[in-house]
Design a protein around this motif. Structure first.
Motif, PDB file in Angstrom:
ATOM      1  N   ASP A 372      29.317  24.303  53.585  1.00 52.47           N
ATOM      2  CA  ASP A 372      29.870  23.175  52.839  1.00 52.47           C
ATOM      3  C   ASP A 372      30.909  23.726  51.862  1.00 52.47           C
ATOM      4  N   PRO A 373      32.136  23.223  51.886  1.00 51.57           N
ATOM      5  CA  PRO A 373      33.148  23.748  50.959  1.00 51.57           C
ATOM      6  C   PRO A 373      32.826  23.458  49.497  1.00 51.57           C
ATOM      7  N   ARG A 374      31.943  22.484  49.267  1.00 48.78           N
ATOM      8  CA  ARG A 374      31.527  22.163  47.906  1.00 48.78           C
ATOM      9  C   ARG A 374      29.997  22.218  47.818  1.00 48.78           C
ATOM     10  N   PRO A 375      29.460  23.428  47.819  1.00 49.34           N
ATOM     11  CA  PRO A 375      27.998  23.565  47.841  1.00 49.34           C
ATOM     12  C   PRO A 375      27.377  23.162  46.516  1.00 49.34           C
ATOM     13  N   THR A 376      26.053  22.983  46.540  1.00 53.98           N
ATOM     14  CA  THR A 376      25.259  22.743  45.333  1.00 53.98           C
ATOM     15  C   THR A 376      24.446  23.991  45.034  1.00 53.98           C
ATOM     16  N   ASN A 394      41.055  33.486  39.003  1.00 45.41           N
ATOM     17  CA  ASN A 394      42.255  32.886  38.408  1.00 45.41           C
ATOM     18  C   ASN A 394      41.914  31.920  37.268  1.00 45.41           C
ATOM     19  N   GLY A 395      40.643  31.771  36.980  1.00 43.37           N
ATOM     20  CA  GLY A 395      40.225  30.878  35.914  1.00 43.37           C
ATOM     21  C   GLY A 395      40.002  29.448  36.355  1.00 43.37           C
ATOM     22  N   THR A 396      40.088  29.175  37.669  1.00 43.17           N
ATOM     23  CA  THR A 396      39.828  27.823  38.173  1.00 43.17           C
ATOM     24  C   THR A 396      38.338  27.517  38.105  1.00 43.17           C
ATOM     25  N   THR A 397      37.988  26.395  37.499  1.00 44.05           N
ATOM     26  CA  THR A 397      36.583  26.012  37.371  1.00 44.05           C
ATOM     27  C   THR A 397      36.143  25.242  38.610  1.00 44.05           C
ATOM     28  N   TYR A 398      35.108  25.738  39.281  1.00 40.30           N
ATOM     29  CA  TYR A 398      34.580  25.105  40.491  1.00 40.30           C
ATOM     30  C   TYR A 398      33.406  24.178  40.180  1.00 40.30           C
ATOM     31  N   ALA A 399      32.626  24.510  39.148  1.00 41.86           N
ATOM     32  CA  ALA A 399      31.477  23.675  38.791  1.00 41.86           C
ATOM     33  C   ALA A 399      31.120  23.953  37.342  1.00 41.86           C
ATOM     34  N   SER A 400      30.589  22.943  36.650  1.00 36.70           N
ATOM     35  CA  SER A 400      30.141  23.137  35.275  1.00 36.70           C
ATOM     36  C   SER A 400      29.060  22.111  34.971  1.00 36.70           C
ATOM     37  N   GLY A 401      28.235  22.412  33.988  1.00 35.95           N
ATOM     38  CA  GLY A 401      27.156  21.503  33.606  1.00 35.95           C
ATOM     39  C   GLY A 401      26.182  22.210  32.691  1.00 35.95           C
ATOM     40  N   PHE A 413      29.747  21.780  43.340  1.00 37.98           N
ATOM     41  CA  PHE A 413      31.125  22.201  43.134  1.00 37.98           C
ATOM     42  C   PHE A 413      32.061  20.991  43.152  1.00 37.98           C
ATOM     43  N   ASP A 414      33.082  21.022  42.264  1.00 36.07           N
ATOM     44  CA  ASP A 414      34.116  19.990  42.220  1.00 36.07           C
ATOM     45  C   ASP A 414      35.370  20.418  42.969  1.00 36.07           C
ATOM     46  N   LEU A 442      30.282  33.981  47.289  1.00 31.93           N
ATOM     47  CA  LEU A 442      29.895  33.099  48.397  1.00 31.93           C
ATOM     48  C   LEU A 442      30.882  33.266  49.543  1.00 31.93           C
ATOM     49  N   HIS A 443      30.374  33.252  50.758  1.00 32.86           N
ATOM     50  CA  HIS A 443      31.220  33.303  51.955  1.00 32.86           C
ATOM     51  C   HIS A 443      31.225  31.925  52.594  1.00 32.86           C
ATOM     52  N   TYR A 444      32.415  31.315  52.640  1.00 31.87           N
ATOM     53  CA  TYR A 444      32.525  29.975  53.236  1.00 31.87           C
ATOM     54  C   TYR A 444      32.905  30.111  54.705  1.00 31.87           C
ATOM     55  N   ASP A 445      32.004  29.672  55.595  1.00 28.07           N
ATOM     56  CA  ASP A 445      32.203  29.757  57.043  1.00 28.07           C
ATOM     57  C   ASP A 445      32.763  28.430  57.539  1.00 28.07           C
ATOM     58  N   THR A 446      34.044  28.418  57.897  1.00 26.35           N
ATOM     59  CA  THR A 446      34.687  27.174  58.362  1.00 26.35           C
ATOM     60  C   THR A 446      34.378  26.863  59.813  1.00 26.35           C
TER      61      THR A 446
END
Length: 634
Positions: A372-376, A394-401, A413-414, A442-446
């Motif tokens: 899933d490109p946006r895992p939990t 690069n400082g990109t935020t993928y998830a926060s809470g 993930f957002d 994490l390894h994202y398998d497309t």
């Protein structure tokens, strides 16, 4: 090291503490000329560059600082001290300001630099303690000091027996104190001085027929201008009573039923016990109060954590909506009066320990492959409501809470992961509120989303790996009388759930193939821990028995040790879940209460039953809603 101060305790009481102090040239057992001598430390000076630190008293870290030293607070007469030192495998010695030994301890078998010991019964009041680790050859670590505010300890009741219309209460509390008795918590009936070991035995006239009876600790030597004077001078009342009709064979009239005058309600907390340790931020408190009256559980500062209404029998239950902080929590329980006003009637300390010893992500584990490109992601923090943020290089935020009250979190993930390897960093708040970071990959398998059959033509063994096994190996190491560490070994990423004595702990096997959890397993009983492990679509279950097979931890068992026809008494050992003070009870066939006791953290307890006549007696041993029966022959 911190400032050494010998005068703190003595000054508080107007005492000159000269005995036990020697100049540094006369004894190398001191870190400065003001420090008391450490017995057995005979070397000329401390080990070079050595350090000693008092880490915890009564399971709680320092609350503040005073006189340049760490300040600890205890409400127990004999609290445990935990000390760390750069000197390993020595003997811990802690002394008071006069050089009197308060405790001697050793290092943990698996942690040679961590020492612990239980202090001798303290005299209530502000005081200074000194600790050092001494080797057999007389060398020793640089001593350290701490300030200790020892509040008057609520008496620990070990037995309550009837003698005619009187009650005889035995237990222990602070040294150099007196114990007072009362049946209304206003008028003092009797008093007695504690022995040199803090033990006491007091008779309460008419206590067996009174509606309720109490004992408390008093220290008259506390000067009026001492800070926290009332806490040092007088403890809370401890309930030590039998039913008002105990032994009469008559039924006690219910309030308002017209058959007699209504009884005054008993106000108490039955769970958690005073000084208890809990592994949840929102435990359930239970006890007794005024029938149909409201009950509020609050912090010492007045913050309300939960409110409930007692039932028609006066029993109440409050599950906290607010949260306990990690470490010691001073709790006050207030009860509503008939006129709508409130009275604070019970105060006690409850210690909360974290369910995890470090920040961790349990799923997906570090290094996992996701489709899933946006895992939990799920995991746990040390403490409640801690902020978490997942970012890339690069400082990109993928998830926060934030984590919840128990420290658990679940973040989705957002932002989409990139195909292939994603090198991330997890920022999180530590227990003290400071931010820390941990690498996370994490390894994202497309390709995992291809239509069924798209892989046709691939031959077995052309690159597919065999699924990892789910089974784990389990080892046990006792941490203390109440807890055991389960060491877990297996395939990386295996998720393990352990259930023991009603507590559930979870862990994920790390990249070294190891993980661990701490579960309750009283040393005197036998605990069966159920272990479930999963890895992908594979799962396994096993039961791990901790103990010798006797005295199941989820049951109350008892045995008659001895009986005496001469005194009409019996000695009974009991085992089961830890009880509050007086929570272990012996009843006769008519339900009359014969004796009180306590099942300790190790799962064992003892009762002394007196006043038995010749013949055979079937007694019911009760604790925490569980019971068993024993037969006593006099």
């Amino acid at each position: 090291m911190r400032k050494i101060n010998r005068a703190t305790a003595g000054a508080a009481f107007g005492i000159v503490l000269a005995a036990g102090f020697v100049p540094a040239v006369a004894s190398a057992a001191t870190a400065s000329s003001d420090a008391p001598a450490i017995p057995g430390a005979t070397a000329e000076r401390p080990i070079t560059d050595s350090r000693t630190s008092i880490a915890k008293i009564q399971g709680v870290a320092a609350q503040d600082e005073r006189n340049g030293n760490r300040l600890f607070v205890t409400s127990q007469a004999t609290p445990e001290a935990q000390v760390t030192s750069t000197v390993a495998n020595g003997t811990l010695k802690i002394v008071d300001a006069s050089g009197n030994v308060l405790c001697i301890g050793s290092a943990a078998a698996d942690r040679p630099n961590l020492y612990s010991c239980e202090l001798e019964p303290l005299v209530s009041g502000p005081q200074t303690i000194t600790a050092a680790v001494v080797k057999a050859n007389g060398t020793y670590s640089t001593p350290t000091q701490a300030e200790l505010d020892a509040y008057a300890a609520t008496p620990t009741i070990e037995s309550v027996t009837r003698d005619g219309d009187d009650l005889v209460v035995a237990g222990h509390t602070n040294r150099e104190a007196r114990v007072e008795s009362s049946i209304d918590r206003t008028s003092v009936l009797t008093e007695t001085d504690t022995d040199t070991d803090g033990s006491f035995r007091i008779r309460i006239p008419g206590g067996a027929t009174a509606e309720q009876a109490f004992v408390r600790t008093v220290n008259d030597a506390i000067p009026a201008d001492t800070h926290d004077h009332d806490e040092f001078a007088t403890s809370n009342w401890a309930l030590a009573s039998t039913d008002s009709e105990a032994g009469s064979g008559e039924e006690t009239p219910a309030p308002g039923d017209g058959s007699g005058e209504a009884q005054a309600p008993v106000y108490d907390v039955t769970s958690p016990a005073a000084g208890a340790t809990v592994r949840t931020a929102q435990p359930t408190f239970t006890g007794h109060g005024r029938p149909d009256g409201r009950v509020a559980v609050q912090t010492a500062s007045g913050e309300t954590l939960g409110v409930a209404t007692a039932d028609t029998d006066g029993s109440w239950e409050v599950t906290l909506e607010g949260t306990l902080q990690l470490g010691g929590n001073d709790i006050a329980v207030s009860f509503e009066n008939p006129d709508g006003s409130w009275t604070k009637r019970v105060t006690q300390e409850v210690t909360r320990v974290a369910r995890t010893d470090a920040f961790r992500i349990t799923t997906p584990a570090d290094g996992s492959t996701v489709t899933d490109p946006r895992p939990t992601i799920e995991g746990a923090t040390v403490g409640s409501y801690r902020r978490i943020s997942v970012q890339d290089e690069n400082g990109t935020t993928y998830a926060s809470g934030s984590s919840d009250a128990e420290g658990d979190f679940r973040l989705t993930f957002d932002e989409d992961l990139r195909a292939g390897v994603n090198t991330l960093s997890v920022q999180y708040q530590e227990q003290g509120g400071n931010w820390a970071s941990s690498p996370y990959t994490l390894h994202y398998d497309t390709d995992a989303g291809e239509e069924p059959g798209s892989g046709e033509g691939e031959q077995p063994g052309d690159g597919d790996e065999a699924p990892a096994p789910a089974e784990v190996q389990v080892s046990t190491t006792r941490l203390d009388d109440a807890d055991v560490v389960l060491g877990l070994s297996g395939a990386e990423g295996t998720e393990v759930t352990v259930v023991a004595n009603g507590v559930t702990e979870r862990a994920t096997i790390g990249d070294q193939g190891l993980a661990s959890v701490v579960v309750p397993a009283p040393a005197a009983t036998t605990t069966t821990a159920h272990v479930t492990s999963t890895n992908g679509d594979r799962s396994a279950e096993q039961d791990v028995v901790i103990g010798d097979g006797a005295h199941p931890s989820d049951q109350v068992t008892a045995a008659v040790v001895s009986s005496s026809a001469l005194t009409g008494s019996a000695e009974i050992d009991a085992w089961g879940p830890a009880s509050g003070i007086g929570g272990l009870q012996a009843e006769d066939a008519d339900g009359n209460l014969l004796a009180y006791g306590t099942i300790g953290a190790d799962g064992s307890g003892h009762l002394t039953v007196t006043g038995l006549t010749a013949g055979e007696h079937v007694l019911t041993i009760v604790s925490g809603g569980l019971s068993t029966q024993v037969t006593v022959t006099i």
